[in-house]
Design a protein around this motif. Structure first.
Motif, PDB file in Angstrom:
ATOM      1  N   HIS A 278      22.582  -4.426   3.202  1.00 36.57           N
ATOM      2  CA  HIS A 278      23.101  -5.779   3.076  1.00 36.57           C
ATOM      3  C   HIS A 278      24.596  -5.673   3.413  1.00 36.57           C
ATOM      4  O   HIS A 278      25.389  -5.208   2.596  1.00 36.57           O
ATOM      5  CB  HIS A 278      22.901  -6.324   1.669  1.00 36.57           C
ATOM      6  CG  HIS A 278      21.460  -6.303   1.213  1.00 36.57           C
ATOM      7  ND1 HIS A 278      20.481  -7.039   1.827  1.00 36.57           N
ATOM      8  CD2 HIS A 278      20.857  -5.613   0.211  1.00 36.57           C
ATOM      9  CE1 HIS A 278      19.326  -6.834   1.219  1.00 36.57           C
ATOM     10  NE2 HIS A 278      19.522  -5.955   0.241  1.00 36.57           N
TER      11      HIS A 278
ATOM     12  N   ALA B 280      23.582  -0.968   9.970  1.00 37.75           N
ATOM     13  CA  ALA B 280      22.318  -1.303   9.318  1.00 37.75           C
ATOM     14  C   ALA B 280      21.223  -0.300   9.622  1.00 37.75           C
ATOM     15  O   ALA B 280      20.313  -0.096   8.806  1.00 37.75           O
ATOM     16  CB  ALA B 280      21.874  -2.699   9.752  1.00 37.75           C
TER      17      ALA B 280
ATOM     18  N   HIS C 295      22.185 -10.297   4.998  1.00 34.78           N
ATOM     19  CA  HIS C 295      21.174  -9.694   4.134  1.00 34.78           C
ATOM     20  C   HIS C 295      20.060  -9.034   4.954  1.00 34.78           C
ATOM     21  O   HIS C 295      19.667  -9.531   6.007  1.00 34.78           O
ATOM     22  CB  HIS C 295      20.573 -10.755   3.207  1.00 34.78           C
ATOM     23  CG  HIS C 295      21.551 -11.269   2.189  1.00 34.78           C
ATOM     24  ND1 HIS C 295      22.208 -12.470   2.328  1.00 34.78           N
ATOM     25  CD2 HIS C 295      22.008 -10.723   1.034  1.00 34.78           C
ATOM     26  CE1 HIS C 295      23.004 -12.664   1.299  1.00 34.78           C
ATOM     27  NE2 HIS C 295      22.901 -11.615   0.491  1.00 34.78           N
ATOM     28  N   ASP C 296      19.572  -7.921   4.438  1.00 37.41           N
ATOM     29  CA  ASP C 296      18.477  -7.169   5.063  1.00 37.41           C
ATOM     30  C   ASP C 296      18.747  -6.939   6.549  1.00 37.41           C
ATOM     31  O   ASP C 296      17.867  -7.108   7.393  1.00 37.41           O
ATOM     32  CB  ASP C 296      17.149  -7.909   4.882  1.00 37.41           C
ATOM     33  CG  ASP C 296      15.945  -7.041   5.243  1.00 37.41           C
ATOM     34  OD1 ASP C 296      16.083  -5.793   5.258  1.00 37.41           O
ATOM     35  OD2 ASP C 296      14.874  -7.610   5.551  1.00 37.41           O
TER      36      ASP C 296
ATOM     37  N   TYR D  85      25.182   3.453   0.994  1.00 34.86           N
ATOM     38  CA  TYR D  85      24.666   2.117   0.689  1.00 34.86           C
ATOM     39  C   TYR D  85      24.236   1.975  -0.769  1.00 34.86           C
ATOM     40  O   TYR D  85      23.812   0.896  -1.184  1.00 34.86           O
ATOM     41  CB  TYR D  85      23.463   1.808   1.580  1.00 34.86           C
ATOM     42  CG  TYR D  85      23.727   1.998   3.054  1.00 34.86           C
ATOM     43  CD1 TYR D  85      24.048   0.931   3.880  1.00 34.86           C
ATOM     44  CD2 TYR D  85      23.661   3.266   3.644  1.00 34.86           C
ATOM     45  CE1 TYR D  85      24.286   1.102   5.231  1.00 34.86           C
ATOM     46  CE2 TYR D  85      23.904   3.449   4.997  1.00 34.86           C
ATOM     47  CZ  TYR D  85      24.216   2.370   5.779  1.00 34.86           C
ATOM     48  OH  TYR D  85      24.462   2.550   7.120  1.00 34.86           O
TER      49      TYR D  85
ATOM     50  N   ALA E  55      19.331   2.152  -1.997  1.00 39.71           N
ATOM     51  CA  ALA E  55      19.126   0.849  -1.361  1.00 39.71           C
ATOM     52  C   ALA E  55      18.010   0.975  -0.341  1.00 39.71           C
ATOM     53  O   ALA E  55      17.994   1.915   0.462  1.00 39.71           O
ATOM     54  CB  ALA E  55      20.405   0.371  -0.681  1.00 39.71           C
ATOM     55  N   ALA E  56      17.070   0.034  -0.351  1.00 40.41           N
ATOM     56  CA  ALA E  56      15.969   0.068   0.606  1.00 40.41           C
ATOM     57  C   ALA E  56      16.383  -0.462   1.963  1.00 40.41           C
ATOM     58  O   ALA E  56      15.764  -0.156   2.980  1.00 40.41           O
ATOM     59  CB  ALA E  56      14.788  -0.741   0.067  1.00 40.41           C
ATOM     60  N   THR E  57      17.443  -1.240   2.000  1.00 40.93           N
ATOM     61  CA  THR E  57      17.915  -1.857   3.236  1.00 40.93           C
ATOM     62  C   THR E  57      19.413  -2.078   3.141  1.00 40.93           C
ATOM     63  O   THR E  57      19.992  -2.008   2.053  1.00 40.93           O
ATOM     64  CB  THR E  57      17.193  -3.200   3.478  1.00 40.93           C
ATOM     65  OG1 THR E  57      17.577  -3.729   4.756  1.00 40.93           O
ATOM     66  CG2 THR E  57      17.523  -4.203   2.401  1.00 40.93           C
TER      67      THR E  57
ATOM     68  N   THR F  13      19.007  -4.283   8.111  1.00 40.74           N
ATOM     69  CA  THR F  13      18.223  -3.182   8.660  1.00 40.74           C
ATOM     70  C   THR F  13      16.990  -3.686   9.399  1.00 40.74           C
ATOM     71  O   THR F  13      16.575  -3.101  10.402  1.00 40.74           O
ATOM     72  CB  THR F  13      17.798  -2.225   7.526  1.00 40.74           C
ATOM     73  OG1 THR F  13      18.979  -1.737   6.870  1.00 40.74           O
ATOM     74  CG2 THR F  13      16.998  -1.048   8.059  1.00 40.74           C
ATOM     75  N   ASN F  14      16.407  -4.746   8.917  1.00 49.99           N
ATOM     76  CA  ASN F  14      15.162  -5.261   9.497  1.00 49.99           C
ATOM     77  C   ASN F  14      15.386  -6.501  10.356  1.00 49.99           C
ATOM     78  O   ASN F  14      14.452  -7.287  10.568  1.00 49.99           O
ATOM     79  CB  ASN F  14      14.171  -5.579   8.367  1.00 49.99           C
ATOM     80  CG  ASN F  14      13.750  -4.332   7.622  1.00 49.99           C
ATOM     81  OD1 ASN F  14      13.282  -3.371   8.223  1.00 49.99           O
ATOM     82  ND2 ASN F  14      13.947  -4.328   6.319  1.00 49.99           N
ATOM     83  N   ARG F  15      16.601  -6.651  10.880  1.00 51.05           N
ATOM     84  CA  ARG F  15      16.899  -7.814  11.708  1.00 51.05           C
ATOM     85  C   ARG F  15      17.353  -7.352  13.086  1.00 51.05           C
ATOM     86  O   ARG F  15      17.985  -6.308  13.242  1.00 51.05           O
ATOM     87  CB  ARG F  15      17.971  -8.680  11.046  1.00 51.05           C
ATOM     88  CG  ARG F  15      17.538  -9.160   9.674  1.00 51.05           C
ATOM     89  CD  ARG F  15      18.603  -9.948   8.968  1.00 51.05           C
ATOM     90  NE  ARG F  15      18.728 -11.276   9.528  1.00 51.05           N
ATOM     91  CZ  ARG F  15      19.507 -12.217   9.012  1.00 51.05           C
ATOM     92  NH1 ARG F  15      20.232 -11.961   7.937  1.00 51.05           N
ATOM     93  NH2 ARG F  15      19.573 -13.409   9.562  1.00 51.05           N
TER      94      ARG F  15
END
Length: 283
Positions: free
Chosen positions: A145, A119, A162-163, A129, A141-143, A165-167
């Motif tokens: 999944h 991620a 999902h998302d 991605y 892709a911005a992030t 990258t920001n987790r």
């Protein structure tokens, strides 16, 4: 007529055209409507034959496996895939996972660390991605999944973090545990299984050293994580017993080349071999 995104994804996976969907006469098409179309077209289980009858030796595959067959067949028809594998020393990653599990009060293992590592690379390896939209063109892709394969005896599923990258690693671990419980119960929601832009396939059985995943339609890459193996590794003037894994990458050769694959795998390897950064790298 409006077709939801999960419904359109399943249409692509199963090769169902809009003409068949329009024939349903509905104003809103959901994933369940597409699944019902496929089920109606699929061979139905035959009635039980009399003992000793001619059909007694036939096996009818469950619906989940028939859908897998459709996706795999389409993939092999449409995606010119290539494959590259690297060896990763995961001794430190396994040690960190053992320390984090009681601290986070949730299972943390190599799959969780791998998802976190994957991620974090979406900005460096955009093609891995991206979504193919035309020959030579992809949608960024911005992030990340990240889909992760799971099979608890009720069929193969690919639920999505999902998302990712920001987790945080803890959030990723809790999501994967929730998905494992859903796999055991056969209770996934539609949104759990849709939206992946890269997939990690897990091969946890101890004897598995190498596995080649398929690249799902609409994606460019799929990673495979084999089971850890204990081996003697040169350290200084001697040897040390450490755990290693084979990390593989299948990729659509129309959009990525061997050099790209090696660079991507090396970045993931570096993250897993210095795993402390995966804990510190929390949004």
């Amino acid at each position: 007529m409006v077709i939801t995104a999960p419904a359109r994804t399943l249409m692509d996976e199963l090769g169902i055209g809009e003409d068949r969907v329009r024939a349903l006469g509905k104003r809103l098409i959901r994933r369940a409507d597409v699944a019902a179309l496929q089920e109606g077209a699929a061979p139905q289980p035959a009635a039980p034959a009399a003992l000793g009858g001619a059909d007694a030796a036939e096996l009818v595959l469950p619906r989940t496996q028939r859908r897998i067959a459709d996706v795999v067949s389409r993939t092999h028809r449409e995606v010119p895939a290539a494959y590259t594998v690297v060896k990763v020393d995961v001794e430190d990653a396994l040690r960190l996972a053992r320390e984090l599990t009681p601290r986070e009060r949730i299972l943390v293992g190599l799959p969780e660390l791998l998802v976190k590592a994957v991620a974090g690379l979406v900005g460096r390896f955009e093609v891995a991605y991206a979504t193919p939209i035309a020959p030579g063109r992809l949608r960024r892709a911005a992030t990340a999944h990240v889909g992760v394969t799971m099979d608890a005896g009720k069929g193969l599923f690919v639920p999505v973090v999902h998302d990712a990258t920001n987790r945080s690693l803890g959030e990723i671990s809790r999501t994967l545990m929730k998905h494992r419980l859903a796999a055991m119960r056969g209770a996934f929601r539609e949104e759990d299984l849709s939206g992946a832009n890269i997939v990690v396939t897990l091969h946890n059985e101890g004897a598995v050293t190498l596995a080649i995943p398929i690249v799902f339609p609409g994606q460019v890459c799929a990673l495979s994580l084999a089971a850890p193996q204990r081996e003697a590794v040169p350290v200084g003037d001697g040897f040390e017993a450490r755990h290693t894994v084979h990390l593989g990458l299948a990729y659509d050769h129309r959009y990525a080349n061997g050099h790209d694959a090696v660079q991507f795998l090396e970045a993931i390897r570096a993250a897993l071999e210095s795993p402390a950064a995966l804990v510190e790298d929390t949004p």
